[in-house]
Design an enzyme around this catalytic site. Structure first.
Site, PDB file in Angstrom:
ATOM      1  N   SER A   1       0.834  -1.195   0.000  1.00 41.63           N
ATOM      2  CA  SER A   1       0.000   0.000   0.000  1.00 41.63           C
ATOM      3  C   SER A   1       0.878   1.258   0.000  1.00 41.63           C
ATOM      4  O   SER A   1       1.689   1.444  -0.897  1.00 41.63           O
ATOM      5  CB  SER A   1      -0.963  -0.048   1.192  1.00 41.63           C
ATOM      6  OG  SER A   1      -1.985   0.909   1.083  1.00 41.63           O
TER       7      SER A   1
ATOM      8  N   HIS B   1      -6.233  -6.577   1.527  1.00 44.85           N
ATOM      9  CA  HIS B   1      -5.395  -5.440   1.163  1.00 44.85           C
ATOM     10  C   HIS B   1      -3.953  -5.636   1.603  1.00 44.85           C
ATOM     11  O   HIS B   1      -3.021  -5.267   0.887  1.00 44.85           O
ATOM     12  CB  HIS B   1      -5.967  -4.169   1.790  1.00 44.85           C
ATOM     13  CG  HIS B   1      -5.247  -2.925   1.380  1.00 44.85           C
ATOM     14  ND1 HIS B   1      -5.144  -2.519   0.064  1.00 44.85           N
ATOM     15  CD2 HIS B   1      -4.565  -1.998   2.111  1.00 44.85           C
ATOM     16  CE1 HIS B   1      -4.448  -1.403  -0.003  1.00 44.85           C
ATOM     17  NE2 HIS B   1      -4.075  -1.060   1.215  1.00 44.85           N
TER      18      HIS B   1
END
Length: 274
Positions: free
Chosen positions: A108, A236
């Site tokens: 991320s 994620h």
């Protein structure tokens, strides 16, 4: 009289300066994998991955300021300053092992930081590979809001809320670290530049609620070397304090091919699928 061979001693985790944590030191100095945490994350999250990669790779995890053991260290004021500080901290350790090989892995926000640090390094000191997880390409990166609601929502979307919700103090610490990183992330401005020579492999979790799995190919424009992308099981965040993440895939990417199976680097203007 029989003798019993004592078990081999495992080296203790160690800290290298302010910025780096080596959770599972490897005596034979394999390839170094520098790991960049997600927004609000800390270096200790990469301990399971470090164990899973031994002895193929030795994980060196970034210790961001304003959390954990660096809670009293201020975060650099903006993304550009953060890149400069991390680049300076990493440079003395980029000799790696296994013939000087090293690579970057980021999740991320950490994927964006890993790429920009690689780009900031001199051409002869860049990693052979950047693995970008759960992140749009730098050209597609959007500004992030820094309101409290966004920090709470990000904690939920990463799946980390369940691990800290029973401890109110941990929730506040996690939210504080996320807000700090979101504020820095909001200062990022992408500027067109020449692609780097490092190979790039972009990953996304199949259940990632924050990134369309079709959005990985944008990373291809940022390398003139090899490029690959893959959707793997997970959300994620792939590597966390509870699970090692894509250790098998990283092992295959970091294990050098025999000389007779190596593929020549792609031309300067093209990318090659890994």
């Amino acid at each position: 009289m029989s003798t019993v061979t004592p078990p081999a001693r495992t080296a203790r985790p160690r800290v290298e300066g302010d910025w780096l944590f080596v959770p599972v030191p490897q005596p034979r100095r394999p390839v170094r994998l520098f790991c960049f945490p997600h927004a609000g994350g800390d270096a200790t999250a990469y301990t399971p991955l470090a164990r899973a990669l031994a002895p193929v790779a030795e994980v060196w995890a970034l210790r961001p300021p304003a959390r954990g053991g660096r809670s009293r260290h201020p975060m650099p004021p903006d993304f550009e300053a953060l890149v400069a500080a991390v680049s300076e901290a990493l440079t003395p350790h980029l000799t790696g092992g296994d013939g000087g090989r090293f690579a970057f892995y980021g999740q991320s926000f950490g994927a964006l930081l890993a790429y920009e640090v690689a780009r900031a390094l001199p051409g002869d000191r860049r990693p052979e590979l950047v693995v970008a997880v759960g992140a749009p390409s730098p050209a597609e990166w959007t500004e992030r809001e820094t309101r409290d609601l966004d920090a709470s929502e990000l904690l939920r979307l990463t799946g980390l809320d369940e691990s800290v919700q029973a401890h109110p103090d941990l929730v506040e610490l996690a939210l504080g670290a996320i807000r700090t990183d979101l504020a820095v992330s909001a200062t990022y401005r992408h500027r067109p530049h020449a692609p780097i020579g490092s190979a790039i492999h972009a990953l996304a979790g199949a259940e990632d609620p924050m990134l369309a799995t079709t959005g990985l190919t944008g990373w291809a424009a940022h390398t003139r070397g090899a490029f690959g992308h893959r959707v793997v099981p997970g959300g994620h965040l792939l590597a966390t304090v509870d699970r090692p993440g894509p250790a098998d895939l990283l092992t295959s990417l970091l294990t050098p091919l025999p000389a007779d199976r190596r593929v020549p680097a792609a031309p300067h203007h093209a990318s090659r699928e890994l």
